[in-house]
Enzyme design. Structure first.
Site, PDB file in Angstrom:
ATOM      1  N   CYS A  97      84.510  62.400  23.718  1.00 56.85           N
ATOM      2  CA  CYS A  97      83.079  62.721  23.701  1.00 56.85           C
ATOM      3  C   CYS A  97      82.364  62.065  24.889  1.00 56.85           C
ATOM      4  O   CYS A  97      82.518  62.508  26.019  1.00 56.85           O
ATOM      5  CB  CYS A  97      82.468  62.343  22.363  1.00 56.85           C
ATOM      6  SG  CYS A  97      80.854  63.127  22.077  1.00 56.85           S
ATOM      7  N   HIS A 200      86.044  64.987  18.479  1.00 57.55           N
ATOM      8  CA  HIS A 200      86.362  63.650  17.958  1.00 57.55           C
ATOM      9  C   HIS A 200      87.667  63.688  17.153  1.00 57.55           C
ATOM     10  O   HIS A 200      87.640  63.776  15.925  1.00 57.55           O
ATOM     11  CB  HIS A 200      85.219  63.137  17.075  1.00 57.55           C
ATOM     12  CG  HIS A 200      84.054  62.616  17.831  1.00 57.55           C
ATOM     13  ND1 HIS A 200      83.950  61.302  18.244  1.00 57.55           N
ATOM     14  CD2 HIS A 200      82.933  63.236  18.284  1.00 57.55           C
ATOM     15  CE1 HIS A 200      82.812  61.134  18.899  1.00 57.55           C
ATOM     16  NE2 HIS A 200      82.182  62.294  18.940  1.00 57.55           N
ATOM     17  N   GLU A 202      89.544  61.333  16.378  1.00 61.89           N
ATOM     18  CA  GLU A 202      89.689  60.144  15.531  1.00 61.89           C
ATOM     19  C   GLU A 202      89.011  60.308  14.180  1.00 61.89           C
ATOM     20  O   GLU A 202      89.278  59.513  13.264  1.00 61.89           O
ATOM     21  CB  GLU A 202      89.131  58.911  16.269  1.00 61.89           C
ATOM     22  CG  GLU A 202      87.633  58.691  16.182  1.00 61.89           C
ATOM     23  CD  GLU A 202      86.786  59.664  16.959  1.00 61.89           C
ATOM     24  OE1 GLU A 202      85.551  59.653  16.815  1.00 61.89           O
ATOM     25  OE2 GLU A 202      87.358  60.463  17.749  1.00 61.89           O
TER      26      GLU A 202
END
Length: 226
Positions: A97, A200, A202
């Site tokens: 990001c 994202h 994660e």
């Protein structure tokens, strides 16, 4: 044990740490913070992960501040220093990001200051639920990213209002959304591992998605193979 330098962010830092700890080998995250000014700790690490967060200050790509946007020049300067170290030591770099945006600016690229204003689409979190927005992306089949994920398209999460515009030196586009927003950048010219994604991985709800698990595996393998 692998040591990964992780840039400090004011929220959701644990998501990145927990994601790294899902790797197939033991990983020790080393938090690198503009508050601690501990950039030299990256010299003891095997790789750099740049996290999400505030907008990169537009002065770094030749534009003016805009009312309502949130900036942190201290963090920008600190993370530019991290990139100085990572590139000088040929460390693998994964940018997520803001990490994509910062690295693109570091390499003399620029940013779309607000996707909704410029392009007319919305990549922010869902205003009603607060959840990441979901959308389709298209992966260029001649990219390194395609070799990692093995899919020409798929669904990723979205929580941003800026994106890469002019592409930085030695970078190429690896993925786009159907509205033209750039979703992935990668290094060209040699085998250096610089993988930059706008979504994202994660915090994707499905870790088994190739757009999460495969990115982590590729990042870790780039360290092991050095």
């Amino acid at each position: 044990m692998i040591k990964v330098g992780v840039s400090y962010c004011d929220s959701n830092l644990e998501n990145y740490i927990n994601w790294l700890r899902r790797a197939s080998v033991e990983v020790e995250p080393v938090i690198l913070s503009y508050k601690e000014l501990n950039s030299d700790d990256l010299k003891k690490c095997d790789a750099l992960l740049l996290t999400g967060g505030d907008d990169v200050h537009p002065e770094f790509y030749g534009e003016s501040e805009r009312e309502g946007d949130k900036y942190n020049r201290d963090r920008d300067w600190f993370e530019f220093k991290l990139l100085d170290i990572a590139f000088s030591k040929d460390l693998p770099i994964l940018g997520i990001c803001r990490g994509l945006q910062l690295t693109n600016v570091y390499l003399r690229g620029s940013l779309v200051f607000d996707i909704q204003t410029v392009i007319g689409t919305n990549h922010r979190k869902d205003e009603n639920t607060g959840d990441d927005r979901l959308h389709n992306i298209f992966v260029f089949d001649d990219s390194k990213l395609f070799k990692i994920v093995g899919e020409r398209e798929g669904i990723v999460n979205s929580s941003h209002h800026q994106s890469a515009d002019r592409i930085g030196e030695n970078l190429r586009i690896s993925a786009k959304c159907d509205d033209g927003v750039i979703e992935g950048l990668e290094w060209v010219g040699d085998d250096r591992f610089v993988l930059l994604v706008q979504w994202h991985p994660e915090r994707m709800k499905n870790f088994e998605s190739v757009f999460s698990r495969n990115l982590l595996e590729a990042f870790i393998n780039s360290i092991i193979q050095k």
